[in-house]
Design a protein around this motif. Sequence first.
Motif, mmCIF file in Angstrom:
data_model
loop_
_atom_site.group_PDB
_atom_site.id
_atom_site.type_symbol
_atom_site.label_atom_id
_atom_site.label_comp_id
_atom_site.label_asym_id
_atom_site.label_seq_id
_atom_site.Cartn_x
_atom_site.Cartn_y
_atom_site.Cartn_z
ATOM 1 N N CYS B 6 0.859 -1.191 0.000
ATOM 2 C CA CYS B 6 0.000 0.000 0.000
ATOM 3 C C CYS B 6 0.896 1.243 0.000
ATOM 4 O O CYS B 6 1.838 1.310 0.769
ATOM 5 N N ASN B 8 0.459 3.957 1.265
ATOM 6 C CA ASN B 8 0.422 4.665 2.555
ATOM 7 C C ASN B 8 0.912 3.822 3.717
ATOM 8 O O ASN B 8 1.474 4.342 4.666
ATOM 9 N N CYS B 9 0.688 2.516 3.665
ATOM 10 C CA CYS B 9 0.896 1.676 4.837
ATOM 11 C C CYS B 9 2.033 0.667 4.671
ATOM 12 O O CYS B 9 2.414 0.010 5.637
ATOM 13 N N ARG B 12 1.316 -5.312 3.024
ATOM 14 C CA ARG B 12 0.279 -5.981 3.830
ATOM 15 C C ARG B 12 -0.278 -7.158 3.037
ATOM 16 O O ARG B 12 -0.194 -7.199 1.829
ATOM 17 N N GLU B 16 -6.275 -7.749 3.461
ATOM 18 C CA GLU B 16 -6.649 -6.410 3.934
ATOM 19 C C GLU B 16 -7.238 -5.548 2.817
ATOM 20 O O GLU B 16 -7.665 -4.425 3.069
ATOM 21 N N HIS B 59 -7.413 -0.334 0.044
ATOM 22 C CA HIS B 59 -6.876 -0.876 1.305
ATOM 23 C C HIS B 59 -7.954 -0.754 2.377
ATOM 24 O O HIS B 59 -7.909 0.101 3.253
ATOM 25 N N SER B 60 -8.930 -1.662 2.291
ATOM 26 C CA SER B 60 -10.165 -1.488 3.055
ATOM 27 C C SER B 60 -9.984 -1.622 4.559
ATOM 28 O O SER B 60 -10.687 -0.974 5.319
ATOM 29 N N THR B 61 -9.067 -2.468 5.021
ATOM 30 C CA THR B 61 -8.920 -2.574 6.477
ATOM 31 C C THR B 61 -7.681 -1.819 6.964
ATOM 32 O O THR B 61 -7.220 -2.046 8.078
ATOM 33 N N GLY B 62 -7.139 -0.957 6.131
ATOM 34 C CA GLY B 62 -5.995 -0.133 6.537
ATOM 35 C C GLY B 62 -6.351 1.333 6.415
ATOM 36 O O GLY B 62 -7.261 1.819 7.089
ATOM 37 N N CYS B 63 -5.704 2.001 5.471
ATOM 38 C CA CYS B 63 -5.908 3.446 5.326
ATOM 39 C C CYS B 63 -7.195 3.787 4.580
ATOM 40 O O CYS B 63 -7.560 4.948 4.466
ATOM 41 N N ARG B 64 -7.856 2.788 4.048
ATOM 42 C CA ARG B 64 -9.117 2.963 3.288
ATOM 43 C C ARG B 64 -8.947 3.851 2.069
ATOM 44 O O ARG B 64 -9.873 4.547 1.664
ATOM 45 N N GLN B 65 -7.764 3.832 1.492
ATOM 46 C CA GLN B 65 -7.510 4.622 0.286
ATOM 47 C C GLN B 65 -7.419 3.717 -0.942
ATOM 48 O O GLN B 65 -6.949 2.579 -0.847
#
Lengths: 406, 137
Positions: B6, B8-9, B12, B16, B59-65
């Motif tokens: 991701c 941003n993250c 992963r 996720e 990234h639905s279970t992380g930053c949602r971006q």
Amino acid sequence: MSADHLPEHPDFLWRNPEPKSSYDAVIVGGGGHGLATAYFLAKNHGMTNIAVLEKGWLAGGNMARNTTIIRSNYLWDESAAIYEHALKLWEILPEELEYDFLFSQRGVMNLAHTLGDVRESMRRVGANKLNGVDAEWLDPQQVKELCPILNINDNIRYPVMGATYQPRAGIAKHDHVAWAFARKCDELGVDIIQNCEVTGFVKDGNRVVGVKTNRGTINTEKVGLAAAGHSSVLAEMAGFRLPIQSHPLQALVSELHEPVHPTVVMSNHVHVYVSQAHKGELVMGAGVDSYNGYGQRGSFHVIEHQMAAAVELFPIFARAHVLRTWGGIVDTTLDASPIVGNTPVENMFVNCGWGTGGFKATPAAGMTFAHNIATGEPHRLNKPFALERFETGALIDEHGAAAVAH
Amino acid sequence: MLLISCPNCGSRDETEFHYGGQAHVAYPESPNELTDREWAEYLFYRDNTKGAFAERWLHSTGCRQWFNMLRDTVTYEIQAIYPMGSPRPDAAGKVTAETGTASTAADSTTTGSAAPSIAATSTSPTSSTTAPEGATK
Ligand SMILES: Cc1cc2nc3c(=O)[nH]c(=O)nc-3n(C[C@H](O)[C@H](O)[C@H](O)COP(=O)(O)OP(=O)(O)OC[C@H]3O[C@@H](n4cnc5c(N)ncnc54)[C@H](O)[C@@H]3O)c2cc1C
Ligand SMILES: [Zn+2]
């Protein structure tokens, strides 16, 4: 239903001819649908100067990889008509093809786990009955009587609230189905050509007049595409598009067990479906991997998820072992219904979009597609499944409506 | 299991993320002027490339971006990750149609009903395209 009931491994059932320079029709794809189409072209329409071209070995695609569930309890009239026709053909085909491919009408149960499921299921039972499809609603106790190893306790996350049941549904030995069709095709004079990949088409204006293959160019008056997961690739070669997305779909088997599972159980909600093969393996599958893929494999978490569902529904599976997992490439459409009919290219026809559930349709897909190829016009059963429906809006939306789409 | 980086993250597990289908499909500029055929193209037709494919992921279970990814649909190798709104980073980005096993494409003119080009740079990650089909069957 033990191993000694399995037929002997068959001897050579078809020739391996060299491709001729021309045929009256060429079918691209030697899976179940391509073979059934060739069979009905020869048998119903007298077209015997035809060939099935298969890039790999006969029926090594989804035909070799599916979990063989056969049922016709779809919601909408158009679907019920074609799948029920297929089921009726399954009932007579072993005799007609002179081949016992172990079609076992052991019933299929579609479990309901929520109030929404219950309502949808009862609605589908009603719709099925109106369409002459055998269907019943079972309460949890009746579910347990039919399949004693199912856990119907209410202390699990999604307890079983009932099920629909189609007694005439079941499973068959997929490889033997393919071989049965292939042998009859061969007897009728059809050339089955393996290791023959179609790499392009020859056109005269907008009319197809030949196919290019890795074994040379073959002239033909008609082309039927039956390439499942690779349908888009072939359509692109021919110069048109299909509303298809190809996804990996996985399945798995356990080691052999004593017969413990007498029927077929499918759960849309917790998402697993299970039967026990004739030899004794537990056969399980679930949904597609989310991403587009042409690799015949998917991600392991998809398997983990379906195993969690299986163990909750069938606690005795907890000690079984996963023996093999594999994947196929399934050709999905947005309304979860197939595309069978004419294409924008003259004399080219397409049968695809059966996605995760086309094994059960094999005989009817072959019969209707053969009709369409031979006459140039759709059979009444495949007419609603024309490519144009995505333009007219007359979709046949079986998503969710048809229980798990296998 | 894909290991997805991701923007941003960082790296992963695939679990996720949610798949968002083909990237760079813009909402029609003049919806009222589309023919039924053009609507069908926009709503139901997506490329189904065998090979490098530009697609959207959330990234639905992380930053949602949302972000874009270039991934090979045969090997599943992730070749590039790039922001929504940026053009596709590889050579194929400059042509609209990528072919899969394309060494021998049809040797004639394409048919009249071949797709109108809908490849344009997407600017809106919230355009009303469909969910990845099959995910909940
Ligand atoms: C894991 C899994 C489980 C499934 N479970 C069920 C189920 O329980 N019940 C059910 O009804 N359905 C099920 N299905 C779906 C079913 O298998 C398919 O819908 C059906 O098999 C598709 O038709 P087919 O047999 O002709 O496809 P295939 O066997 O895939 O045939 C297509 C053939 O085309 C060939 N081909 C492709 N490109 C070319 C080319 N360029 N030149 C020449 N040949 C080419 C391929 O090699 C392939 O052999 C399942 C599928 C999978 C993957
Ligand atoms: Zn993130």
